[in-house]
Design an enzyme around this catalytic site. Structure first.
Site: not given
Ligand SMILES: Cc1cc2nc3c(=O)[nH]c(=O)nc-3n(C[C@H](O)[C@H](O)[C@H](O)COP(=O)(O)OP(=O)(O)OC[C@H]3O[C@@H](n4cnc5c(N)ncnc54)[C@H](O)[C@@H]3O)c2cc1C
Length: 415
Positions: A10, A12-14, A78, A169, A298, A314
């Site tokens: 992943g 994403g943010f984490g 994955v 929003e 998440d 995030a």
């Molecule tokens: C519309 C929306 C608005 C939001 N607004 C806010 C806000 O205003 N403030 C705030 O703090 N938070 C907000 N959030 C929440 C925030 O975006 C999430 O909490 C944050 O993105 C979580 O980070 P993460 O790294 O856990 O997952 P993510 O950022 O979702 O990253 C997960 C990554 O894993 C990858 N992935 C998933 N499954 C697989 C797999 N099987 N194989 C390979 N890669 C994979 C995905 O492609 C992605 O890039 C919002 C979320 C959404 C959807």
């Protein structure tokens, strides 16, 4: 000597923050993501509402990590995780790990009614946002050439399910584009008559915020012409509209912002999960019986000191990414690890141009000041100077003349 292998799933943010914080130059680090970009999800609704372009809020992961020579980026999905043999399984490959960081985020959940997704798209990815944008813009085009008033009404009725930050929003942004930006663009229909309905099952919107902020947000939405329905549950969604209790609302535009479900990949870890599919982690973000497998963001159910699960936002993912990277950098044994402590910097949601709500501990604010803070924080957290500059200039442009710039329909088949 064998190189230590660190795998992150992943970007994403984490995952991205973990990768950026890993200092072990001698280790072999692999970051795997099924997309090629890091997505700034908090501004996704602005892409859906035609205010920003996808490229303004997404950045190629490879580009972000280009100076980190020991980090390999792989764009693949994955499929499963083999804990016993310490391997991550891809479609045509396997990657071994000594340390694994799982940061796969979540998807929307339709509470067992997956067929609703065909009629009510959710908002998690760039393609979700583009689908919503096209559906919304196409509805106005269809309304302009519709034969009857009933048909026009159906095209110009928007229902948003879920009164959390995303639903609020999105409702605010749709109200703005229809009632202000596009007001004079059509000859037959009057977009300012668009009906926007926000449906929430609880007795207030933004339930994680203080009561007074929920009220302020509801009031702002009403002023913008959004009809907020509280204590109402959606029981059916089909091509004709939405059933809410005894009432059926004819609408071609239904958008889903009501629930989350963790990635199905997590099942393969064979460890305890909560009802939303998140992994229940120990206080160092690792899983039971496997001190070197970490679940963050998440995908994790992390209970803080008071036993309350940390929210899926995030800052939690970012801080957990940095925290687990530190454990790996220092090779800290499970028993010597200090528990993860979340530093709450507050939460905010915007309701439209110059309106937002903000809560930092006991401090609460709504209106213009909250909106300015929201603007500042979002610009700061965006990755890359180009994206910051582009988003800022789009916002200044929009603030001055109320024009959303990206009102393009490019894929008619989606509708
Ligand atoms: C519309 C929306 C608005 C939001 N607004 C806010 C806000 O205003 N403030 C705030 O703090 N938070 C907000 N959030 C929440 C925030 O975006 C999430 O909490 C944050 O993105 C979580 O980070 P993460 O790294 O856990 O997952 P993510 O950022 O979702 O990253 C997960 C990554 O894993 C990858 N992935 C998933 N499954 C697989 C797999 N099987 N194989 C390979 N890669 C994979 C995905 O492609 C992605 O890039 C919002 C979320 C959404 C959807």
């Amino acid at each position: 000597m064998k190189k230590e292998k660190i795998v992150i799933i992943g970007g994403g943010f984490g995952g991205l923050n973990a990768a950026k914080s890993l200092k072990k130059t001698g280790a072999e680090i692999t970051l795997i993501d099924k997309t090629n970009h890091h997505l700034f999800q908090p501004l996704l609704y602005q892409v859906a509402a035609a205010a920003l372009s996808p490229g303004d809020i997404a950045t190629p992961i490879r580009g972000v990590l280009r100076k980190r020579k020991n980090i390999k980026v792989i764009m693949e999905k994955v499929i499963s995780i083999d804990r016993k043999n310490k391997k991550v399984i891809l479609k045509d490959d396997e990657i071994e790990f000594d340390y694994l960081i799982v940061a796969v985020g979540s998807r929307h959940s339709y509470f067992g009614n997956d067929q609703w997704e065909n009629f009510a798209p959710g908002l998690k990815t760039i393609s979700d946002a583009l689908k919503i944008r096209e559906k919304m813009l196409y509805a106005f085009e269809k309304a302009e050439v519709a034969k009857t008033d009933a048909e026009i009404d159906k095209y110009l009725t928007f229902v948003i399910v879920g009164g959390g930050p995303t639903g609020v929003e999105l409702a605010g942004a749709i109200a703005e584009i229809s009632k202000k930006t596009m007001r004079k663009d059509f000859r037959r229909i009057d977009p300012s008559k668009t009906k926007i309905i926000l449906v929430e099952g609880e007795n207030r919107i933004l339930t994680t915020y203080d009561n007074s902020l929920s009220k302020a947000a509801e009031e702002s939405l009403k002023q913008m012409g959004v009809n907020v329905l509280l204590n109402r549950k959606v029981t059916e969604i089909n091509s004709e509209g939405v059933q809410i209790g005894d009432e059926f609302i004819n609408a071609t535009n239904v958008f889903w912002a009501a629930g989350n479900q963790a990635s199905p990949l997590l099942k393969s870890l064979n460890t305890e999960q909560d009802r939303a599919g998140r992994i229940i982690v120990d206080n160092d973000c690792s899983i039971k019986d496997d001190a070197n497998i970490f679940i963050i963001g998440d995908a994790a159910n992390f209970k803080n000191g008071g036993g309350k699960t940390l929210p899926g936002i995030a800052p939690v993912a970012i801080q957990q990414g940095k925290y687990v990277a530190d454990i790996i950098n220092k090779n800290i044994n499970k028993e010597d690890r200090k528990p993860f402590k979340y530093f709450d910097k507050g939460t905010m949601a915007t309701i439209g141009r110059a309106k937002a709500v903000l809560q930092i501990g006991k401090f609460k604010a709504s209106g213009f000041f909250a909106w300015l803070t929201w603007v500042f924080v979002h610009i700061m957290y965006l990755i890359g100077f180009r994206n910051r500059y582009m988003v800022m200039s789009e916002w200044v442009w929009h603030y001055i003349n109320m024009k959303n710039g990206i009102r393009l329909i490019t894929n008619k088949q989606n509708n």
